[in-house]
Design a protein around this motif. Sequence first.
Motif, PDB file in Angstrom:
ATOM      1  N   MET A   1       1.019  -1.138   0.063  1.00 17.03           N
ATOM      2  CA  MET A   1      -0.565  -0.107  -0.065  1.00 17.03           C
ATOM      3  C   MET A   1       0.577   1.147   0.241  1.00 17.03           C
ATOM      4  SD  MET A   1      -3.119   1.347   2.097  1.00 17.03           S
ATOM      5  CE  MET A   1      -2.062   1.344   4.146  1.00 17.03           C
ATOM      6  N   PRO A   2       0.918   1.488  -1.117  1.00 18.27           N
ATOM      7  CA  PRO A   2       1.692   3.826  -1.592  1.00 18.27           C
ATOM      8  C   PRO A   2       0.948   4.900  -0.100  1.00 18.27           C
ATOM      9  CG  PRO A   2       1.454   2.277  -2.895  1.00 18.27           C
ATOM     10  CD  PRO A   2       0.331   1.585  -2.633  1.00 18.27           C
ATOM     11  N   TYR A   3       2.409   5.281   0.359  1.00 20.81           N
ATOM     12  CA  TYR A   3       1.537   5.882   1.091  1.00 20.81           C
ATOM     13  C   TYR A   3       2.575   7.515   0.911  1.00 20.81           C
ATOM     14  CZ  TYR A   3       1.197   9.165   4.941  1.00 20.81           C
ATOM     15  OH  TYR A   3       0.504  10.662   5.640  1.00 20.81           O
ATOM     16  N   VAL A   4       1.821   8.521   0.116  1.00 19.77           N
ATOM     17  CA  VAL A   4       2.470   9.464  -0.100  1.00 19.77           C
ATOM     18  C   VAL A   4       1.888  10.225  -0.224  1.00 19.77           C
ATOM     19  CG1 VAL A   4       2.618  11.129  -2.259  1.00 19.77           C
ATOM     20  CG2 VAL A   4       2.189   8.556  -2.322  1.00 19.77           C
ATOM     21  N   ASN A   5       2.664  11.806   1.013  1.00 12.80           N
ATOM     22  CA  ASN A   5       2.302  12.323   1.831  1.00 12.80           C
ATOM     23  C   ASN A   5       3.048  13.867   1.287  1.00 12.80           C
ATOM     24  OD1 ASN A   5       3.225  13.951   5.286  1.00 12.80           O
ATOM     25  ND2 ASN A   5       1.380  14.966   4.022  1.00 12.80           N
ATOM     26  N   ILE A   6       1.791  14.787   0.304  1.00 12.86           N
ATOM     27  CA  ILE A   6       2.094  16.658  -0.487  1.00 12.86           C
ATOM     28  C   ILE A   6       2.012  16.916   0.670  1.00 12.86           C
ATOM     29  CG2 ILE A   6       1.269  17.516  -1.786  1.00 12.86           C
ATOM     30  CD1 ILE A   6       0.335  15.628  -3.538  1.00 12.86           C
ATOM     31  N   LYS A   7       3.067  17.947   0.664  1.00 12.72           N
ATOM     32  CA  LYS A   7       3.429  19.722   2.111  1.00 12.72           C
ATOM     33  C   LYS A   7       2.931  20.101   0.577  1.00 12.72           C
ATOM     34  CE  LYS A   7       4.830  16.640   6.069  1.00 12.72           C
ATOM     35  NZ  LYS A   7       3.740  17.026   7.192  1.00 12.72           N
ATOM     36  N   VAL A   8       2.406  21.154   1.299  1.00 12.22           N
ATOM     37  CA  VAL A   8       1.774  22.777   0.673  1.00 12.22           C
ATOM     38  C   VAL A   8       2.020  24.017   1.373  1.00 12.22           C
ATOM     39  CG1 VAL A   8       1.124  21.715  -1.370  1.00 12.22           C
ATOM     40  CG2 VAL A   8      -0.418  22.479   0.048  1.00 12.22           C
ATOM     41  N   THR A   9       2.098  24.935   1.855  1.00 12.99           N
ATOM     42  CA  THR A   9       1.598  26.208   2.007  1.00 12.99           C
ATOM     43  C   THR A   9       0.219  26.386   1.835  1.00 12.99           C
ATOM     44  OG1 THR A   9       2.014  27.393   0.280  1.00 12.99           O
ATOM     45  CG2 THR A   9       4.196  27.235   1.873  1.00 12.99           C
ATOM     46  N   GLY A  10      -0.324  26.321   3.500  1.00  9.75           N
ATOM     47  CA  GLY A  10      -1.604  26.905   3.346  1.00  9.75           C
ATOM     48  C   GLY A  10      -2.070  28.342   3.177  1.00  9.75           C
ATOM     49  N   GLY A  11      -3.269  28.539   3.369  1.00 10.55           N
ATOM     50  CA  GLY A  11      -3.087  30.619   3.407  1.00 10.55           C
ATOM     51  C   GLY A  11      -4.125  30.284   2.142  1.00 10.55           C
ATOM     52  N   THR A  12      -3.392  31.910   1.778  1.00 10.72           N
ATOM     53  CA  THR A  12      -3.357  32.163   0.593  1.00 10.72           C
ATOM     54  C   THR A  12      -2.886  31.548  -0.948  1.00 10.72           C
ATOM     55  OG1 THR A  12      -1.421  33.771   0.577  1.00 10.72           O
ATOM     56  CG2 THR A  12      -3.576  34.525   1.240  1.00 10.72           C
ATOM     57  N   GLU A  13      -2.332  30.796  -0.453  1.00 10.07           N
ATOM     58  CA  GLU A  13      -1.601  30.017  -1.831  1.00 10.07           C
ATOM     59  C   GLU A  13      -2.051  28.592  -1.322  1.00 10.07           C
ATOM     60  OE1 GLU A  13       2.987  30.342  -1.056  1.00 10.07           O
ATOM     61  OE2 GLU A  13       2.888  32.820  -1.094  1.00 10.07           O
ATOM     62  N   ALA A  14      -2.210  27.932  -0.552  1.00 10.14           N
ATOM     63  CA  ALA A  14      -3.248  26.705  -0.689  1.00 10.14           C
ATOM     64  C   ALA A  14      -3.920  26.069  -2.160  1.00 10.14           C
ATOM     65  CB  ALA A  14      -4.146  26.795   0.725  1.00 10.14           C
ATOM     66  N   PRO A  15      -3.659  24.901  -2.593  1.00 12.14           N
ATOM     67  CA  PRO A  15      -4.223  24.691  -3.657  1.00 12.14           C
ATOM     68  C   PRO A  15      -6.142  24.599  -3.321  1.00 12.14           C
ATOM     69  CG  PRO A  15      -3.687  23.100  -2.361  1.00 12.14           C
ATOM     70  CD  PRO A  15      -2.515  24.235  -1.938  1.00 12.14           C
TER      71      PRO A  15
END
Length: 71
Positions: A1-15
């Motif tokens: 079972m692959p597990y991928v964790n994507i981290k991005v900036t939140g706030g105004t830049e959140a996807p």
Amino acid sequence: MPYVNIKVTGGTEAPTPEQKAELIAGVTDLLATVLGKNPATTVVVIDEVPMDNWGIGGESVTVRRQQQPGK
């Protein structure tokens, strides 16, 4: 079972929800195509990290963005 964790900036830049859905589908497809992983058991998690909690080069992303012209 692959597990991928994507981290991005939140706030105004959140996807957007649409961008998140595209990331989840795209990463799942990539693992299936490249590694032959079963999409039904692939887990993708997207974490939004507040810009004050993300540091680069000794500064928070908040500070770095404030120093960039046009931001």
